[in-house]
Design a protein around this motif. Structure first.
Motif, PDB file in Angstrom:
ATOM      1  N   CYS A  67     -47.171 -26.902 -19.787  1.00 35.83           N
ATOM      2  CA  CYS A  67     -46.949 -25.602 -18.963  1.00 35.83           C
ATOM      3  C   CYS A  67     -47.711 -24.715 -19.316  1.00 35.83           C
ATOM      4  O   CYS A  67     -48.093 -24.413 -20.412  1.00 35.83           O
ATOM      5  CB  CYS A  67     -45.384 -25.392 -18.890  1.00 35.83           C
ATOM      6  SG  CYS A  67     -44.828 -23.871 -17.660  1.00 35.83           S
ATOM      7  N   VAL A  68     -48.163 -23.755 -18.339  1.00 35.11           N
ATOM      8  CA  VAL A  68     -49.034 -22.569 -18.718  1.00 35.11           C
ATOM      9  C   VAL A  68     -48.417 -21.556 -19.374  1.00 35.11           C
ATOM     10  O   VAL A  68     -48.905 -20.778 -20.246  1.00 35.11           O
ATOM     11  CB  VAL A  68     -49.393 -22.109 -17.391  1.00 35.11           C
ATOM     12  CG1 VAL A  68     -48.401 -21.343 -16.417  1.00 35.11           C
ATOM     13  CG2 VAL A  68     -50.741 -20.905 -17.440  1.00 35.11           C
ATOM     14  N   SER A  69     -46.943 -21.535 -19.464  1.00 35.81           N
ATOM     15  CA  SER A  69     -46.152 -20.553 -20.273  1.00 35.81           C
ATOM     16  C   SER A  69     -46.061 -21.031 -21.749  1.00 35.81           C
ATOM     17  O   SER A  69     -46.252 -19.987 -22.523  1.00 35.81           O
ATOM     18  CB  SER A  69     -44.657 -20.477 -19.825  1.00 35.81           C
ATOM     19  OG  SER A  69     -44.210 -21.852 -20.039  1.00 35.81           O
ATOM     20  N   HIS A  70     -46.425 -22.167 -21.803  1.00 35.56           N
ATOM     21  CA  HIS A  70     -46.370 -22.629 -23.423  1.00 35.56           C
ATOM     22  C   HIS A  70     -47.901 -22.307 -23.854  1.00 35.56           C
ATOM     23  O   HIS A  70     -48.010 -21.813 -25.143  1.00 35.56           O
ATOM     24  CB  HIS A  70     -46.226 -24.294 -23.508  1.00 35.56           C
ATOM     25  CG  HIS A  70     -44.913 -24.597 -23.409  1.00 35.56           C
ATOM     26  ND1 HIS A  70     -43.603 -23.988 -23.810  1.00 35.56           N
ATOM     27  CD2 HIS A  70     -44.238 -25.541 -22.416  1.00 35.56           C
ATOM     28  CE1 HIS A  70     -42.628 -24.358 -23.240  1.00 35.56           C
ATOM     29  NE2 HIS A  70     -42.874 -25.321 -22.214  1.00 35.56           N
ATOM     30  N   GLN A  86     -49.578 -19.764 -22.809  1.00 33.17           N
ATOM     31  CA  GLN A  86     -49.655 -18.417 -23.056  1.00 33.17           C
ATOM     32  C   GLN A  86     -48.958 -17.959 -24.277  1.00 33.17           C
ATOM     33  O   GLN A  86     -49.547 -17.190 -24.971  1.00 33.17           O
ATOM     34  CB  GLN A  86     -48.981 -17.733 -21.719  1.00 33.17           C
ATOM     35  CG  GLN A  86     -49.145 -16.155 -21.579  1.00 33.17           C
ATOM     36  CD  GLN A  86     -47.615 -15.685 -22.317  1.00 33.17           C
ATOM     37  OE1 GLN A  86     -46.490 -16.208 -22.279  1.00 33.17           O
ATOM     38  NE2 GLN A  86     -47.844 -14.396 -22.980  1.00 33.17           N
ATOM     39  N   ALA A  87     -47.863 -18.560 -24.762  1.00 26.93           N
ATOM     40  CA  ALA A  87     -47.086 -18.136 -25.719  1.00 26.93           C
ATOM     41  C   ALA A  87     -47.966 -18.514 -26.995  1.00 26.93           C
ATOM     42  O   ALA A  87     -47.986 -17.706 -27.883  1.00 26.93           O
ATOM     43  CB  ALA A  87     -45.934 -18.862 -25.848  1.00 26.93           C
ATOM     44  N   ALA A  93     -51.777 -12.222 -22.194  1.00 18.44           N
ATOM     45  CA  ALA A  93     -51.033 -11.911 -21.152  1.00 18.44           C
ATOM     46  C   ALA A  93     -51.123 -13.385 -20.119  1.00 18.44           C
ATOM     47  O   ALA A  93     -51.898 -13.863 -20.269  1.00 18.44           O
ATOM     48  CB  ALA A  93     -51.593 -10.648 -20.252  1.00 18.44           C
ATOM     49  N   GLN A  94     -49.935 -13.482 -19.336  1.00 19.46           N
ATOM     50  CA  GLN A  94     -49.862 -14.394 -18.653  1.00 19.46           C
ATOM     51  C   GLN A  94     -51.024 -14.474 -17.592  1.00 19.46           C
ATOM     52  O   GLN A  94     -51.797 -15.617 -17.450  1.00 19.46           O
ATOM     53  CB  GLN A  94     -48.663 -14.700 -17.678  1.00 19.46           C
ATOM     54  CG  GLN A  94     -48.356 -15.895 -16.799  1.00 19.46           C
ATOM     55  CD  GLN A  94     -48.876 -15.388 -15.548  1.00 19.46           C
ATOM     56  OE1 GLN A  94     -48.964 -14.689 -14.917  1.00 19.46           O
ATOM     57  NE2 GLN A  94     -49.231 -16.828 -14.992  1.00 19.46           N
ATOM     58  N   SER A  95     -51.352 -13.238 -17.115  1.00 16.76           N
ATOM     59  CA  SER A  95     -52.487 -13.309 -16.144  1.00 16.76           C
ATOM     60  C   SER A  95     -53.829 -13.582 -16.787  1.00 16.76           C
ATOM     61  O   SER A  95     -54.559 -14.355 -15.964  1.00 16.76           O
ATOM     62  CB  SER A  95     -52.505 -12.013 -15.500  1.00 16.76           C
ATOM     63  OG  SER A  95     -52.953 -11.104 -16.455  1.00 16.76           O
ATOM     64  N   VAL A 150     -54.330 -15.829 -19.476  1.00 17.50           N
ATOM     65  CA  VAL A 150     -54.395 -17.229 -19.715  1.00 17.50           C
ATOM     66  C   VAL A 150     -54.664 -18.098 -18.080  1.00 17.50           C
ATOM     67  O   VAL A 150     -55.311 -19.070 -18.262  1.00 17.50           O
ATOM     68  CB  VAL A 150     -53.093 -17.730 -20.306  1.00 17.50           C
ATOM     69  CG1 VAL A 150     -52.831 -19.161 -20.283  1.00 17.50           C
ATOM     70  CG2 VAL A 150     -53.020 -17.217 -21.627  1.00 17.50           C
ATOM     71  N   SER A 151     -53.771 -17.596 -17.290  1.00 17.58           N
ATOM     72  CA  SER A 151     -53.965 -18.174 -16.033  1.00 17.58           C
ATOM     73  C   SER A 151     -55.415 -18.035 -15.521  1.00 17.58           C
ATOM     74  O   SER A 151     -55.871 -19.020 -14.888  1.00 17.58           O
ATOM     75  CB  SER A 151     -53.144 -17.559 -14.615  1.00 17.58           C
ATOM     76  OG  SER A 151     -51.752 -17.852 -15.099  1.00 17.58           O
ATOM     77  N   TRP A 171     -43.990 -23.521 -11.653  1.00 16.57           N
ATOM     78  CA  TRP A 171     -44.862 -23.536 -12.816  1.00 16.57           C
ATOM     79  C   TRP A 171     -46.114 -24.340 -12.833  1.00 16.57           C
ATOM     80  O   TRP A 171     -45.747 -25.507 -12.137  1.00 16.57           O
ATOM     81  CB  TRP A 171     -43.899 -24.076 -14.255  1.00 16.57           C
ATOM     82  CG  TRP A 171     -42.887 -23.219 -14.373  1.00 16.57           C
ATOM     83  CD1 TRP A 171     -41.367 -23.676 -14.110  1.00 16.57           C
ATOM     84  CD2 TRP A 171     -42.502 -22.144 -15.139  1.00 16.57           C
ATOM     85  NE1 TRP A 171     -40.608 -22.777 -14.713  1.00 16.57           N
ATOM     86  CE2 TRP A 171     -41.544 -21.624 -15.062  1.00 16.57           C
ATOM     87  CE3 TRP A 171     -43.771 -21.316 -15.667  1.00 16.57           C
ATOM     88  CZ2 TRP A 171     -40.984 -20.617 -15.718  1.00 16.57           C
ATOM     89  CZ3 TRP A 171     -43.475 -20.055 -16.260  1.00 16.57           C
ATOM     90  CH2 TRP A 171     -41.953 -19.594 -16.095  1.00 16.57           C
TER      91      TRP A 171
END
Length: 117
Positions: A49-52, A54-55, A60-62, A64-65, A85
């Motif tokens: 998951c992109v959130s992992h 990012q962490a 920032a999430q943007s 990493v995206s 997600w």
């Protein structure tokens, strides 16, 4: 200063985007982490998951995206949406083709001849 554009051999154009994507240290690091994702992230059958990601990067999430989008456009990763997600995994087939192409196209370059005085 005048800049001259050298025509690029057709086969080399396919190397440009992946090499540009790999030129950024964070994108390269993420691709390395995704090589053995279970050592770095919680993994499911879809990918990471992109959130992992990012962490782990602390960015920032943007950001990493955007980095993941560059890797995906270069053909180095594939994405899958699960609800809200996005999950990523390496495209091993494309990476193998890229490595083969680099070896074929630039790996066997003969040394440049010294310039004559």
């Amino acid at each position: 200063m005048t800049t001259y554009e050298t025509p690029m051999a057709e086969g080399l154009t396919a190397l440009v985007e992946p090499l540009k994507a790999l030129a950024h240290p964070v994108r390269l690091q993420v691709l390395q982490w995704l090589r053995v994702p279970e050592e770095h992230f919680p993994v499911n059958e879809v990918g990471v998951c992109v959130s992992h990601i990012q962490a782990k990067t602390g960015l920032a999430q943007s950001t990493v995206s955007a980095y993941m989008a560059v890797l995906e456009r270069a053909g180095l990763v594939r994405s899958a949406r699960v609800g809200k997600w996005t999950h990523y995994r390496r495209d091993e087939e494309r990476i193998a083709q890229l490595i083969e192409q680099i070896g074929r196209d630039i790996g066997d370059i003969e040394p440049a001849k010294p310039a004559r005085p």
